[in-house]
Design a protein around this motif. Structure first.
Motif, PDB file in Angstrom:
ATOM      1  N   GLU A  34       0.819  -1.209   0.000  1.00  0.00           N
ATOM      2  CA  GLU A  34       0.000   0.000   0.000  1.00  0.00           C
ATOM      3  C   GLU A  34       0.859   1.268   0.000  1.00  0.00           C
ATOM      4  O   GLU A  34       0.497   2.275  -0.614  1.00  0.00           O
ATOM      5  CB  GLU A  34      -0.949  -0.006   1.199  1.00  0.00           C
ATOM      6  CG  GLU A  34      -2.088  -0.999   1.089  1.00  0.00           C
ATOM      7  CD  GLU A  34      -1.684  -2.456   1.296  1.00  0.00           C
ATOM      8  OE1 GLU A  34      -2.471  -3.360   0.946  1.00  0.00           O
ATOM      9  OE2 GLU A  34      -0.565  -2.692   1.820  1.00  0.00           O
ATOM     10  N   ALA A  35       2.008   1.205   0.688  1.00  0.00           N
ATOM     11  CA  ALA A  35       2.921   2.348   0.687  1.00  0.00           C
ATOM     12  C   ALA A  35       3.449   2.614  -0.719  1.00  0.00           C
ATOM     13  O   ALA A  35       3.519   3.760  -1.171  1.00  0.00           O
ATOM     14  CB  ALA A  35       4.077   2.105   1.654  1.00  0.00           C
ATOM     15  N   ALA A  36       3.814   1.538  -1.411  1.00  0.00           N
ATOM     16  CA  ALA A  36       4.312   1.679  -2.784  1.00  0.00           C
ATOM     17  C   ALA A  36       3.214   2.186  -3.713  1.00  0.00           C
ATOM     18  O   ALA A  36       3.454   3.025  -4.591  1.00  0.00           O
ATOM     19  CB  ALA A  36       4.858   0.346  -3.283  1.00  0.00           C
ATOM     20  N   MET A  37       1.992   1.666  -3.530  1.00  0.00           N
ATOM     21  CA  MET A  37       0.862   2.136  -4.345  1.00  0.00           C
ATOM     22  C   MET A  37       0.605   3.617  -4.128  1.00  0.00           C
ATOM     23  O   MET A  37       0.384   4.377  -5.077  1.00  0.00           O
ATOM     24  CB  MET A  37      -0.399   1.342  -3.986  1.00  0.00           C
ATOM     25  CG  MET A  37      -0.453  -0.066  -4.515  1.00  0.00           C
ATOM     26  SD  MET A  37      -2.009  -0.859  -4.007  1.00  0.00           S
ATOM     27  CE  MET A  37      -1.956  -2.358  -5.007  1.00  0.00           C
ATOM     28  N   ALA A  38       0.627   4.025  -2.868  1.00  0.00           N
ATOM     29  CA  ALA A  38       0.342   5.422  -2.532  1.00  0.00           C
ATOM     30  C   ALA A  38       1.387   6.349  -3.141  1.00  0.00           C
ATOM     31  O   ALA A  38       1.055   7.374  -3.750  1.00  0.00           O
ATOM     32  CB  ALA A  38       0.295   5.592  -1.015  1.00  0.00           C
ATOM     33  N   LYS A  39       2.652   5.996  -2.972  1.00  0.00           N
ATOM     34  CA  LYS A  39       3.728   6.830  -3.502  1.00  0.00           C
ATOM     35  C   LYS A  39       3.649   6.889  -5.022  1.00  0.00           C
ATOM     36  O   LYS A  39       3.721   7.965  -5.629  1.00  0.00           O
ATOM     37  CB  LYS A  39       5.076   6.259  -3.054  1.00  0.00           C
ATOM     38  CG  LYS A  39       6.275   7.171  -3.316  1.00  0.00           C
ATOM     39  CD  LYS A  39       6.904   6.972  -4.666  1.00  0.00           C
ATOM     40  CE  LYS A  39       8.178   7.802  -4.819  1.00  0.00           C
ATOM     41  NZ  LYS A  39       8.703   7.801  -6.198  1.00  0.00           N
ATOM     42  N   CYS A  40       3.497   5.735  -5.659  1.00  0.00           N
ATOM     43  CA  CYS A  40       3.524   5.646  -7.115  1.00  0.00           C
ATOM     44  C   CYS A  40       2.336   6.384  -7.740  1.00  0.00           C
ATOM     45  O   CYS A  40       2.498   7.220  -8.627  1.00  0.00           O
ATOM     46  CB  CYS A  40       3.521   4.175  -7.526  1.00  0.00           C
ATOM     47  SG  CYS A  40       3.731   3.902  -9.300  1.00  0.00           S
ATOM     48  N   PHE A  41       1.144   6.083  -7.270  1.00  0.00           N
ATOM     49  CA  PHE A  41      -0.056   6.675  -7.860  1.00  0.00           C
ATOM     50  C   PHE A  41      -0.112   8.177  -7.601  1.00  0.00           C
ATOM     51  O   PHE A  41      -0.440   8.963  -8.495  1.00  0.00           O
ATOM     52  CB  PHE A  41      -1.319   5.998  -7.310  1.00  0.00           C
ATOM     53  CG  PHE A  41      -2.574   6.420  -8.014  1.00  0.00           C
ATOM     54  CD1 PHE A  41      -2.964   5.808  -9.192  1.00  0.00           C
ATOM     55  CD2 PHE A  41      -3.353   7.448  -7.514  1.00  0.00           C
ATOM     56  CE1 PHE A  41      -4.115   6.210  -9.863  1.00  0.00           C
ATOM     57  CE2 PHE A  41      -4.510   7.864  -8.168  1.00  0.00           C
ATOM     58  CZ  PHE A  41      -4.889   7.238  -9.348  1.00  0.00           C
ATOM     59  N   ALA A  42       0.210   8.592  -6.386  1.00  0.00           N
ATOM     60  CA  ALA A  42       0.153  10.017  -6.061  1.00  0.00           C
ATOM     61  C   ALA A  42       1.203  10.804  -6.847  1.00  0.00           C
ATOM     62  O   ALA A  42       0.938  11.923  -7.308  1.00  0.00           O
ATOM     63  CB  ALA A  42       0.341  10.225  -4.563  1.00  0.00           C
ATOM     64  N   ALA A  43       2.404  10.238  -7.006  1.00  0.00           N
ATOM     65  CA  ALA A  43       3.447  10.916  -7.769  1.00  0.00           C
ATOM     66  C   ALA A  43       3.061  11.023  -9.243  1.00  0.00           C
ATOM     67  O   ALA A  43       3.239  12.081  -9.871  1.00  0.00           O
ATOM     68  CB  ALA A  43       4.771  10.179  -7.624  1.00  0.00           C
ATOM     69  N   ASP A  44       2.541   9.937  -9.804  1.00  0.00           N
ATOM     70  CA  ASP A  44       2.070   9.988 -11.194  1.00  0.00           C
ATOM     71  C   ASP A  44       0.942  11.000 -11.342  1.00  0.00           C
ATOM     72  O   ASP A  44       0.853  11.723 -12.342  1.00  0.00           O
ATOM     73  CB  ASP A  44       1.586   8.607 -11.642  1.00  0.00           C
ATOM     74  CG  ASP A  44       2.733   7.651 -11.964  1.00  0.00           C
ATOM     75  OD1 ASP A  44       3.898   8.101 -12.040  1.00  0.00           O
ATOM     76  OD2 ASP A  44       2.459   6.446 -12.139  1.00  0.00           O
ATOM     77  N   THR A  45       0.070  11.050 -10.349  1.00  0.00           N
ATOM     78  CA  THR A  45      -1.033  12.005 -10.369  1.00  0.00           C
ATOM     79  C   THR A  45      -0.516  13.442 -10.339  1.00  0.00           C
ATOM     80  O   THR A  45      -0.985  14.308 -11.086  1.00  0.00           O
ATOM     81  CB  THR A  45      -1.981  11.759  -9.179  1.00  0.00           C
ATOM     82  OG1 THR A  45      -2.633  10.499  -9.366  1.00  0.00           O
ATOM     83  CG2 THR A  45      -3.029  12.856  -9.056  1.00  0.00           C
ATOM     84  N   ALA A  46       0.464  13.703  -9.466  1.00  0.00           N
ATOM     85  CA  ALA A  46       1.029  15.051  -9.388  1.00  0.00           C
ATOM     86  C   ALA A  46       1.617  15.476 -10.730  1.00  0.00           C
ATOM     87  O   ALA A  46       1.429  16.622 -11.173  1.00  0.00           O
ATOM     88  CB  ALA A  46       2.090  15.114  -8.293  1.00  0.00           C
ATOM     89  N   MET A  47       2.301  14.565 -11.394  1.00  0.00           N
ATOM     90  CA  MET A  47       2.898  14.888 -12.692  1.00  0.00           C
ATOM     91  C   MET A  47       1.831  15.151 -13.742  1.00  0.00           C
ATOM     92  O   MET A  47       1.897  16.125 -14.502  1.00  0.00           O
ATOM     93  CB  MET A  47       3.817  13.737 -13.131  1.00  0.00           C
ATOM     94  CG  MET A  47       4.734  14.087 -14.294  1.00  0.00           C
ATOM     95  SD  MET A  47       6.034  15.255 -13.833  1.00  0.00           S
ATOM     96  CE  MET A  47       5.567  16.696 -14.784  1.00  0.00           C
ATOM     97  N   LYS A  48       0.807  14.293 -13.773  1.00  0.00           N
ATOM     98  CA  LYS A  48      -0.279  14.449 -14.755  1.00  0.00           C
ATOM     99  C   LYS A  48      -1.082  15.717 -14.490  1.00  0.00           C
ATOM    100  O   LYS A  48      -1.371  16.492 -15.421  1.00  0.00           O
ATOM    101  CB  LYS A  48      -1.201  13.223 -14.671  1.00  0.00           C
ATOM    102  CG  LYS A  48      -2.437  13.273 -15.583  1.00  0.00           C
ATOM    103  CD  LYS A  48      -2.038  13.187 -17.043  1.00  0.00           C
ATOM    104  CE  LYS A  48      -3.235  12.889 -17.955  1.00  0.00           C
ATOM    105  NZ  LYS A  48      -4.278  13.921 -17.918  1.00  0.00           N
ATOM    106  N   VAL A  49      -1.447  15.947 -13.246  1.00  0.00           N
ATOM    107  CA  VAL A  49      -2.259  17.116 -12.908  1.00  0.00           C
ATOM    108  C   VAL A  49      -1.504  18.407 -13.196  1.00  0.00           C
ATOM    109  O   VAL A  49      -2.054  19.335 -13.804  1.00  0.00           O
ATOM    110  CB  VAL A  49      -2.710  17.058 -11.434  1.00  0.00           C
ATOM    111  CG1 VAL A  49      -3.264  18.412 -10.973  1.00  0.00           C
ATOM    112  CG2 VAL A  49      -3.762  15.975 -11.243  1.00  0.00           C
ATOM    113  N   THR A  50      -0.257  18.491 -12.771  1.00  0.00           N
ATOM    114  CA  THR A  50       0.483  19.744 -12.975  1.00  0.00           C
ATOM    115  C   THR A  50       0.721  20.013 -14.461  1.00  0.00           C
ATOM    116  O   THR A  50       0.706  21.171 -14.894  1.00  0.00           O
ATOM    117  CB  THR A  50       1.830  19.733 -12.223  1.00  0.00           C
ATOM    118  OG1 THR A  50       2.596  18.587 -12.610  1.00  0.00           O
ATOM    119  CG2 THR A  50       1.600  19.711 -10.718  1.00  0.00           C
TER     120      THR A  50
END
Length: 377
Positions: A313-329
């Protein structure tokens, strides 16, 4: 399932929001330009209790749960991801001591960061990033001491820290079986700070090279046993990854709010661009992605607080949130158009800051391997 924060957590969130609004957001672009965090801001962060977030109560720390810490990082991430990274690096350096250190080591290490000083976690080398087994820094036993030699790179807080957790190989050519963690103080003879990195993003965060030239430290500074360094490093990164996710969520949220505000104010063809369906679709996608990332982050933190296994879950959270930050910005820059590409608006800074979230504390490619290994084996 309870999606409410406690009264204490809400009070903490409000306090951090006020700190960010007064001391961070107004200066974020200036710190990005100079490439340095304001010294007076470090003092303010210390006074607010932001530099020792992971220290337990028995060692004079706040004794916060993971959900509360994530809440803090999300708010700091909204203000400036570089500042959030500076704060988070103190926590990252604390985890090896917290999970594997002796009582004496905890007393020593935590007393430093409790006093408002900075810490750094030194694992990465020019030839060892994702491959921790390739660490070439050596640790040779000499009586009641170890002698460390090597070079570390891309070390967050490296140039401003007073105490470090340094990973070195205590068994020549043993790979990860020789990796060992040590506490090293800045004023130890032979220890020096090398070049500062001129980075694309998170520029307020200090990142630099460390040089160890016959650094002689007591064997009592070794964390755990010889060869336990890899296990200690993995435990540390598991603990820290949801917080990278939290910073990513805060960063994405700040960019998203800028896009919403701009789309309501910017007019084309006689009406706000917020009325155009293609812009609305982008706004809707951003909102969904940020909320999904936020839920993954807080689930991973909740599991940690409950004492449940949470590496996947830690890896999922880091990976998905980081990808989201890149896509959103990236999409926020698109919504702002030409203005998004200029330094007059913070959109381009958000985009530059977001990229590192996919790289540090385990690249998102490594996160996917961690997730798959937890599922398949």
């Amino acid at each position: 399932m309870d999606f409410h924060f406690t009264p204490d957590q809400l009070a903490l969130k409000k306090m951090v929001q006020e700190l960010v609004a007064k001391e961070i957001t107004p200066y974020a672009l200036e710190m990005d330009k100079t490439g340095e965090i304001r010294p007076e801001l470090l003092k303010k962060l210390d006074e607010a209790g932001m530099l020792n977030l992971t220290v337990p109560e028995e060692y004079d720390g706040p004794g916060l749960d993971a959900v509360s810490i994530a809440l803090i990082y999300e708010e700091l991430g909204k203000g400036c991801a570089g500042v959030a990274t500076t704060v988070a690096a103190n926590a990252l350096a604390s985890y090896p001591v917290l999970t594997s250190g002796t009582d004496e080591q905890k007393q020593k290490f935590f007393s430093v960061i409790n006093s408002g000083k900075m810490a750094a976690f030194a694992l990465t080398e020019p030839g060892a990033g994702s491959d921790a087994g390739a660490v070439a820094t050596s640790a040779v036993k000499d009586g009641d001491y170890y002698v460390l030699n090597g070079t570390k790179c891309f070390i967050t807080n490296g140039g401003i820290a007073d105490i470090y957790v340094v990973f070195a190989n205590a068994r020549k050519s043993a790979g990860i079986r020789g990796l060992t963690a040590f506490i090293v103080e800045r004023d130890t003879p032979g220890f020096s700070v090398g070049k500062d990195e001129d980075k694309m993003g998170i520029r307020a965060s200090n990142t630099c090279e460390l040089i160890l030239d016959n650094v002689r430290i007591p064997a009592a500074n070794r964390i755990g046993r010889e060869g336990e360094g890899f296990k200690i490093a993995m435990k540390t990164l598991d603990a820290a990854r949801p917080f990278v996710g939290a910073v990513s969520v805060g960063l994405a949220q700040a960019a998203f709010e800028l896009a919403v505000k701009y789309s309501r104010e910017r007019e084309q063809f006689g009406k706000p661009i917020a009325s155009f369906q293609l812009v609305q679709a982008m706004i809707a996608d951003m909102a969904m992605q940020i909320e999904a990332a936020r839920l993954l982050v807080y689930k991973a933190c909740w599991m940690k607080d409950q004492g449940l296994p949470y590496a996947k879950e830690a890896a999922m959270a880091k990976c998905f949130a980081a990808d989201t930050a890149m896509k959103v910005t990236t999409d926020v820059v698109q919504v702002l158009g030409g203005y998004g590409y200029t330094k007059d608006y913070p959109a381009e800074k958000y985009m530059r800051d977001a990229k590192i979230m996919q790289i540090y504390e385990g690249t998102n490619q490594i996160q996917r391997l961690v997730i798959a290994n937890n599922i398949l084996y």
